[in-house]
Design a protein around this motif. Sequence first.
Motif, PDB file in Angstrom:
ATOM      1  N   VAL A  13       0.586  -0.993   0.013  1.00 53.99           N
ATOM      2  CA  VAL A  13       0.095  -0.018  -0.264  1.00 53.99           C
ATOM      3  C   VAL A  13       0.950   1.141  -0.474  1.00 53.99           C
ATOM      4  O   VAL A  13       1.326   1.585   0.928  1.00 53.99           O
ATOM      5  N   LYS A  29       2.032   5.652  -0.319  1.00 53.35           N
ATOM      6  CA  LYS A  29       1.604   6.642  -0.706  1.00 53.35           C
ATOM      7  C   LYS A  29       2.323   7.127  -0.865  1.00 53.35           C
ATOM      8  O   LYS A  29       3.412   7.461  -0.252  1.00 53.35           O
ATOM      9  N   SER A  40      -4.111  -3.667   3.363  1.00 50.22           N
ATOM     10  CA  SER A  40      -5.038  -2.682   2.190  1.00 50.22           C
ATOM     11  C   SER A  40      -5.156  -1.656   1.413  1.00 50.22           C
ATOM     12  O   SER A  40      -5.338  -1.391   0.468  1.00 50.22           O
ATOM     13  N   GLU A  41      -5.490  -0.625   2.836  1.00 46.49           N
ATOM     14  CA  GLU A  41      -5.448   0.844   1.758  1.00 46.49           C
ATOM     15  C   GLU A  41      -5.088   1.231   3.663  1.00 46.49           C
ATOM     16  O   GLU A  41      -5.743   0.938   4.232  1.00 46.49           O
ATOM     17  N   VAL A  48      -5.723   5.932   4.709  1.00 50.24           N
ATOM     18  CA  VAL A  48      -6.916   6.575   4.219  1.00 50.24           C
ATOM     19  C   VAL A  48      -6.468   7.756   4.691  1.00 50.24           C
ATOM     20  O   VAL A  48      -6.883   7.163   6.525  1.00 50.24           O
ATOM     21  N   SER A 101      -9.166  -7.927   0.825  1.00 50.27           N
ATOM     22  CA  SER A 101      -9.194  -6.355   0.881  1.00 50.27           C
ATOM     23  C   SER A 101      -9.675  -5.515   0.371  1.00 50.27           C
ATOM     24  O   SER A 101      -9.786  -5.145  -0.835  1.00 50.27           O
ATOM     25  N   GLN A 134     -10.501  -2.468   0.484  1.00 46.57           N
ATOM     26  CA  GLN A 134      -9.539  -1.651  -0.596  1.00 46.57           C
ATOM     27  C   GLN A 134     -10.220   0.284  -0.486  1.00 46.57           C
ATOM     28  O   GLN A 134     -11.859  -0.426  -1.162  1.00 46.57           O
ATOM     29  N   VAL A 190     -11.719   4.134  -0.573  1.00 48.39           N
ATOM     30  CA  VAL A 190     -11.714   4.888  -1.591  1.00 48.39           C
ATOM     31  C   VAL A 190     -13.114   6.130  -0.683  1.00 48.39           C
ATOM     32  O   VAL A 190     -14.100   6.207  -0.904  1.00 48.39           O
ATOM     33  N   SER A 239      -7.291  -2.269  -6.544  1.00 48.41           N
ATOM     34  CA  SER A 239      -7.123  -0.732  -6.016  1.00 48.41           C
ATOM     35  C   SER A 239      -7.862  -0.371  -6.954  1.00 48.41           C
ATOM     36  O   SER A 239      -7.170   0.052  -8.424  1.00 48.41           O
ATOM     37  N   VAL A 268      -8.447   3.921  -7.652  1.00 50.18           N
ATOM     38  CA  VAL A 268      -7.992   5.388  -7.668  1.00 50.18           C
ATOM     39  C   VAL A 268      -9.009   6.212  -8.358  1.00 50.18           C
ATOM     40  O   VAL A 268      -9.488   6.050  -9.454  1.00 50.18           O
ATOM     41  N   CYS A 295      -1.083  -1.914  -6.743  1.00 49.27           N
ATOM     42  CA  CYS A 295      -1.776  -0.346  -5.788  1.00 49.27           C
ATOM     43  C   CYS A 295      -1.269   0.654  -7.037  1.00 49.27           C
ATOM     44  O   CYS A 295      -0.228   0.342  -6.915  1.00 49.27           O
TER      45      CYS A 295
END
Length: 476
Positions: free
Chosen positions: A130, A132, A204-205, A207, A304, A306, A308, A366, A368, A429
Motif C-alpha cells: 500500500v 502513498k 489493503s488501504e 486513508v 482486500s 480497499q 476510496v 486497487s 483510484v 497498488c
Amino acid sequence: MDAASIATSSMKTINFLSPSTTQRTTNPTTLTSPRPSNEATKSNVLTFYSNPRSYSISLARCSTKPNTNTEDQNSTFDIDSNPEAPKQAKPNSSDEPSSPLPSSSSSSGGLVFDLGTGNSWDSEDIGSPVVKRFLSDEEERWYMWYYGRSKSNPGLDSIGLAVSSNGVHWERGVGPVQTSRDVGTVMNCSQDWWAFDTFSIRPSEVVIMSSTKVRASSAVYWLYYAGFCSEEAEISGKHFDLGFEYPERFLDENGGFGKIYKSLPGLAISQDGRYWARIEGEHHSGALFDVGSEKEWDSLFIASPQVVFHGSGDLRMYYHSFDVGLGKFSIGIARSRDGIKWVKLGKIIGGGESGAFDELGGLNASVVRSRKDGKYLMAYEGVSGNGERSIGLAVSLDGLNDWTRLQDQVVLEASEANGWDNKGVGSPCLVQMDGEEDEWRVYYKGVGNGGRTGIGMAVSHGNDVKRFRRWTGFHM
C-alpha cells in the motif's frame, strides 16, 4: 447547537500503543502507552469522536502540492514529528537479501523491494503493498505499508512500514519500530483468541482522514486491512485443483492443493502511520462486517478491503471473495457514511470470458479516482483458467456501477522464464503521479521460482494506461 459542535464537545483521546500491544476499542478512552522512555514525554494523542457512528470526516489530500490559499490541507506530509529520535538500524532495499536474485538486469527488471535480510521480520515472504506519496514545497516522501513474514518465526505475520524519497529506493527496518520516525513492523496479529485476525493480517488501504472541525495537521491514518483466522473454508470441486492457496500465495510450494482461510475486514487508526489502535467493528470478532449468507457470492470470506473517499459521508469499499456457485473470484462494493458501518451493494466484477486472463475472476482490487477527469480506475489481479496471475484494468464513471474492462488483455503479466516474477504478478497498488503527462505507477507483488516473492513497480506510457512497463531506471 449543531451536530458538529455536539460531536466536538464529546471528543475523547487515545494514546497509541506500541505494535506488540495494539489495543482494540469500540468507544475509545484514554489508554496508557508503554512506549520507550525516550518517547514518554512526547505528546502523541489522537483526538476523535467518542461515537464513531456520528463521526463526520473529510479527506486530507496527498500527492498534491499544498495550496497556500487553503487551510494547510497538506500539513500531514510532516508526520515524522520527532527529528531527534534515535533510529534503529535499517538496511536499504538494495542490501543483500537472504538469498540473492539473478544478477542480470533483465531478470530483475521492475524489482524495487526484495526480501529482507536473514534475521529480519520480512525475510520469508512479502506482499500487499500500500503505497502513498506526499509532497511539500521542499521534498517528496513515500510511504509503503506491506505484509511480511520471517524465516525464523514463520507463524508471525506482520504489517511493516518502509519509506522512500522517490518511490524506488526504500529504507526498511529489521524489527519493530521504536520511535515515531522509525521503520519496521508496525502491527502484528491479534493475541485475542476470539478475534478475526489471529492468523494473518494484510494491509489493503490507508486513508488519511480529518474531522470537519479539525485542521489537517490533526488528521489521522485509517488502515483498512484483511484479518485471517485459522478456520479453513471447505470447498469441493475442480475450482481449487490448480494448486494455489489463499491468503495471497499463488502456488502450493509442496505441490499439493492450496488452502483457503476465512478472512474479514478490519480497521485501525494512527497519528503517525506507526502506532496503531484497532477499532472494533460490529461483528463479534471485532471485524467491520461478516461474510454473506450461505448462497450469497461472498459467503466464504471478505478480503482486500480497499477504501476510496468519494466525498463527505460517502466512502466506498472494494473487496473480493470467491463465488462458490460460479467457481470464480469476484469483486464487490460496500458503502459507508462514517467509514466504520458498511452496507453491501453487491458484486461489480466477476469472471471474464473463456480463455481470458481473468477467466476465473478478479481479486485484490486497487481503485483510484483520477484527479484529471474524475473517473474511477481499478487495477486488479486476474486469474486465468490455468491459474496464472496477471494484472488488468477496469474503469467506471461513478465508482459504483457499470465497471468496464479497459481492454481484454492484461496491462502487466508474469515476466519471462528467468525473471524474478516469472510465476505471477498481483496485489496491485495504483499511484497517480503529478504532471502534464498524467503518468501512473503500479506497485505489485511478484512471485518467482520456488515461490520467492518481491515487490515490483511498473509505469504507464504517459497517460496511456493500457500498458505498463517494468521500471528499469530513471530516464532524463
